[in-house]
Structures are given as C-alpha cells and as structure tokens.
Design a protein around this motif. Structure first.
Motif, PDB file in Angstrom:
ATOM      1  N   LEU A 100      13.820 -14.592   2.629  1.00  0.00           N
ATOM      2  CA  LEU A 100      12.675 -13.907   3.215  1.00  0.00           C
ATOM      3  C   LEU A 100      11.872 -14.932   4.013  1.00  0.00           C
ATOM      4  O   LEU A 100      11.801 -16.092   3.635  1.00  0.00           O
ATOM      5  CB  LEU A 100      11.801 -13.345   2.088  1.00  0.00           C
TER       6      LEU A 100
ATOM      7  N   GLY B 144      13.434 -14.746  -8.337  1.00  0.00           N
ATOM      8  CA  GLY B 144      13.737 -14.333  -6.960  1.00  0.00           C
ATOM      9  C   GLY B 144      13.050 -15.269  -5.989  1.00  0.00           C
ATOM     10  O   GLY B 144      12.272 -14.867  -5.132  1.00  0.00           O
ATOM     11  N   THR B 145      13.358 -16.543  -6.127  1.00  0.00           N
ATOM     12  CA  THR B 145      12.567 -17.584  -5.454  1.00  0.00           C
ATOM     13  C   THR B 145      12.741 -17.618  -3.938  1.00  0.00           C
ATOM     14  O   THR B 145      11.874 -18.112  -3.222  1.00  0.00           O
ATOM     15  CB  THR B 145      12.892 -18.959  -6.075  1.00  0.00           C
TER      16      THR B 145
ATOM     17  N   ILE C 277       9.199 -21.056  -1.988  1.00  0.00           N
ATOM     18  CA  ILE C 277       7.790 -21.373  -1.680  1.00  0.00           C
ATOM     19  C   ILE C 277       6.898 -21.375  -2.914  1.00  0.00           C
ATOM     20  O   ILE C 277       6.015 -22.219  -3.024  1.00  0.00           O
ATOM     21  CB  ILE C 277       7.177 -20.426  -0.616  1.00  0.00           C
TER      22      ILE C 277
ATOM     23  N   ASN D  43       7.444 -12.783  -6.529  1.00  0.00           N
ATOM     24  CA  ASN D  43       7.125 -11.934  -5.382  1.00  0.00           C
ATOM     25  C   ASN D  43       8.406 -11.145  -5.116  1.00  0.00           C
ATOM     26  O   ASN D  43       9.191 -11.496  -4.254  1.00  0.00           O
ATOM     27  CB  ASN D  43       6.754 -12.783  -4.167  1.00  0.00           C
ATOM     28  N   PRO D  44       8.633 -10.098  -5.911  1.00  0.00           N
ATOM     29  CA  PRO D  44       9.927  -9.408  -5.819  1.00  0.00           C
ATOM     30  C   PRO D  44       9.937  -8.451  -4.627  1.00  0.00           C
ATOM     31  O   PRO D  44       8.889  -8.219  -4.023  1.00  0.00           O
ATOM     32  CB  PRO D  44       9.957  -8.613  -7.129  1.00  0.00           C
ATOM     33  N   PRO D  45      11.108  -7.905  -4.295  1.00  0.00           N
ATOM     34  CA  PRO D  45      11.126  -6.855  -3.270  1.00  0.00           C
ATOM     35  C   PRO D  45      10.304  -5.661  -3.748  1.00  0.00           C
ATOM     36  O   PRO D  45      10.356  -5.321  -4.923  1.00  0.00           O
ATOM     37  CB  PRO D  45      12.610  -6.492  -3.158  1.00  0.00           C
TER      38      PRO D  45
ATOM     39  N   ALA E 272      15.840  -8.723  -0.113  1.00  0.00           N
ATOM     40  CA  ALA E 272      14.550  -9.370  -0.385  1.00  0.00           C
ATOM     41  C   ALA E 272      13.391  -8.419  -0.143  1.00  0.00           C
ATOM     42  O   ALA E 272      12.257  -8.706  -0.507  1.00  0.00           O
ATOM     43  CB  ALA E 272      14.389 -10.607   0.493  1.00  0.00           C
TER      44      ALA E 272
HETATM   45  N1  GLN Z   1       9.619 -15.794  -3.463  1.00  0.00           N
HETATM   46  C1  GLN Z   1       9.996 -15.749  -2.105  1.00  0.00           C
HETATM   47  C2  GLN Z   1       8.791 -15.526  -1.220  1.00  0.00           C
HETATM   48  O1  GLN Z   1       7.746 -15.174  -1.692  1.00  0.00           O
HETATM   49  C3  GLN Z   1      11.048 -14.674  -1.837  1.00  0.00           C
HETATM   50  C4  GLN Z   1      10.549 -13.297  -2.130  1.00  0.00           C
HETATM   51  C5  GLN Z   1      11.571 -12.235  -1.835  1.00  0.00           C
HETATM   52  O2  GLN Z   1      12.659 -12.505  -1.339  1.00  0.00           O
HETATM   53  N2  GLN Z   1      11.208 -11.016  -2.099  1.00  0.00           N
HETATM   54  O3  GLN Z   1       8.854 -15.713  -0.034  1.00  0.00           O
END
Ligand code: GLN
Length: 274
Positions: free
Chosen positions: A85, A114-115, A119, A180-182, A204
């Motif tokens: 993302l 879901g890193t 960031i 910060n999930p989808p 994402a």
């Molecule tokens: N944690 C990452 C971000 O905040 C990826 C989040 C995601 O792919 N939903 O950018």
C-alpha cells in the motif's frame, strides 16, 4: 521541464511544477539544490528518456510516490513497491495514539499486523529505542520491503518478520497489537480514485462485502496474544467506529480510546481486555 509542467497542468494536475521537478530529480539523479542552482543544466540522453517515461506514467494517473518508489511517512522516507500500500498520512494518527502508550525507556513488545511497507512497526522502533517489533504480512514481497525499510532506518536488529495471516508464526504476548488492515467494502472499490484503484494492491484495500472482515478476524484471535495490560489499536475507515467497537466487544475486549485524524474523522480505535 516547462513542457512537462504544462502537460501535467493541462491534465488537471493540482501540483504540476512540484511533480515535474520530483520526477526530473529522480530521472537525472539530481538533488533539489543542484536543480535550483543550475536550472539550465543539460541532462544526459538516458536521463531525458527516463524523465519522458516517468512523465507518461504520471500523465496516465500513476501517483508520484509510486513512480519514485518512495513515500515520506512521519518524517522518514519509506521504499514502496507494487506489493505494498502507498502509506497514507491518516496512519500518522495511529502512530501518535500508539506512542502515548509507549514510555521512552520501556522495552515495549509490539506487533504490526499486515505491515505492508512496514511504516507502523519501523516508525515506532525508530521513535522508541528500547522497543521490539514483530511485523507480519501474507505477502512475502511486502515483507521484504518492510525488512528493507527497517534496515534503512537502523532498526533491523529489533525487528522480526513473519509471513502469514495476522499472528501466524509469532509468539506473544504483545503490549501493543497494531494494524491498519484493509477496510474498503468490495463494492466500493470501483468508485475509488484511479490513483488508488489502479495502483494499490487490492488485498491491501478490500476486506469482504462490508469492509469489516479484517477486524472480525483480528478480534477473534487477538485475545491470547495481548498482554494483560496491553492495548489493541487499529486504524479504521470513515463511519466504521460503532460497528468495529461492537465486533471487539463481542470478542471479549473493552473500548479504550478513540482518536481523530486531521479532518476530525474517528481514525483509530483502542481496545483492552474486558
Ligand atoms: N500497514 C501498512 C500501512 O499502513 C499497510 C496497510 C495495508 O496494506 N492495509 O501502510
């Protein structure tokens, strides 16, 4: 450069001069100062060709950060690729919220589910020198980018990486469970701006028909991984707060904080064990 600026402006680009300059700097490998000091400096034919290619991608709607392969977040530059993302400034709300639970001297154990580009985990490790982090993602390609960003910001020794869904392959307990999930409903995807829809990985962005699937999954499995006084802090989409609080309450958590973004939307929710 002027021709590029005009072409971008004609397409309705709101920042044609800035975009043209950033793309030229990248294409020619020049810093901002050099370009200002010597604006008429001739560029090599390969650099000119690269610049034309970048410009065409930008004119076709690709975000500048995607073309540069880099995005600034919380004052640091992060590498991004098609597997990750493109980080949003909204996520800085989650960083601020989380830092309030991380005293500077504490050896906090955190997990970033879901890193993506890393960031969240990398920023928190960089801000808190005693903290340790596990970062997970189902995408091996994304995880490689997160690892790269951890190295780039000097926190690799305090980071672990696990490929898999949510907590798979990790050991807790964690003081802070972050994500910060989808959170986009499937049917909304087609209505998103082309910059988002065409360039961010769908996995994402989208989480089931109602956009809440990731929160259900996380709420279901997070309990045993959370330390007794720990907090879960998640980023959410606009208007999702009540539904997500309900999901976490039915999984044995109690609401423990709401944080607004700069546009005053509730952007993050906190939970503790009930
Ligand atoms: N944690 C990452 C971000 O905040 C990826 C989040 C995601 O792919 N939903 O950018």
């Amino acid at each position: 450069m002027d021709a590029a600026k005009n072409a971008l402006a004609a397409k309705g680009n709101p920042t044609p001069a800035l975009d043209a300059r950033l793309l030229l700097q990248q294409a020619a490998g020049l810093g901002h100062e050099t370009l200002i000091a010597d604006p008429q400096r001739p560029v090599a034919p390969e650099a000119a060709a690269r610049f034309r290619e970048f410009l065409e991608r930008r004119l076709a709607g690709e975000p500048v950060a995607r073309i540069l392969g880099e995005r600034e977040f919380y004052g640091r530059a992060f590498r991004i690729t098609p597997a990750t993302l493109d980080p949003r400034p909204d996520t800085e709300t989650l960083i601020e919220a989380t830092l309030s639970f991380m005293p500077r001297e504490d050896a906090c154990r955190i997990i970033d589910l879901g890193t993506g580009s890393g960031i969240i985990g990398v920023t928190l490790l960089a801000e808190r020198p005693e903290a340790r982090a596990v970062m997970t993602d189902i995408s091996a390609d994304a995880l490689a980018v997160a690892q790269d960003n951890a190295r780039r910001h000097g926190v690799l020794a305090r980071a672990r990486f696990a490929e898999g869904s949510w907590f798979a392959g990790t050991e807790g307990p964690f003081d802070l469970v972050l994500s910060n999930p989808p959170y986009i409903p499937q049917a909304i995807l087609q209505t998103l701006a082309p910059e988002v829809r065409n360039f961010d990985p769908e996995s994402a962005l989208v989480a089931g028909a109602d956009g809440l699937q990731a929160y259900r999954e996380i709420a279901k499995v997070a309990g045993p991984h959370l330390a007794p006084d720990g907090r879960v802090i998640v980023e959410i989409g606009e208007g999702q707060a009540l539904d997500i609080e309900h999901i976490f309450k039915t999984s044995g958590f109690a609401p423990a904080g709401r944080w607004q973004d700069l546009a005053r939307h509730v952007r993050c929710l906190g939970f503790s064990h009930a």
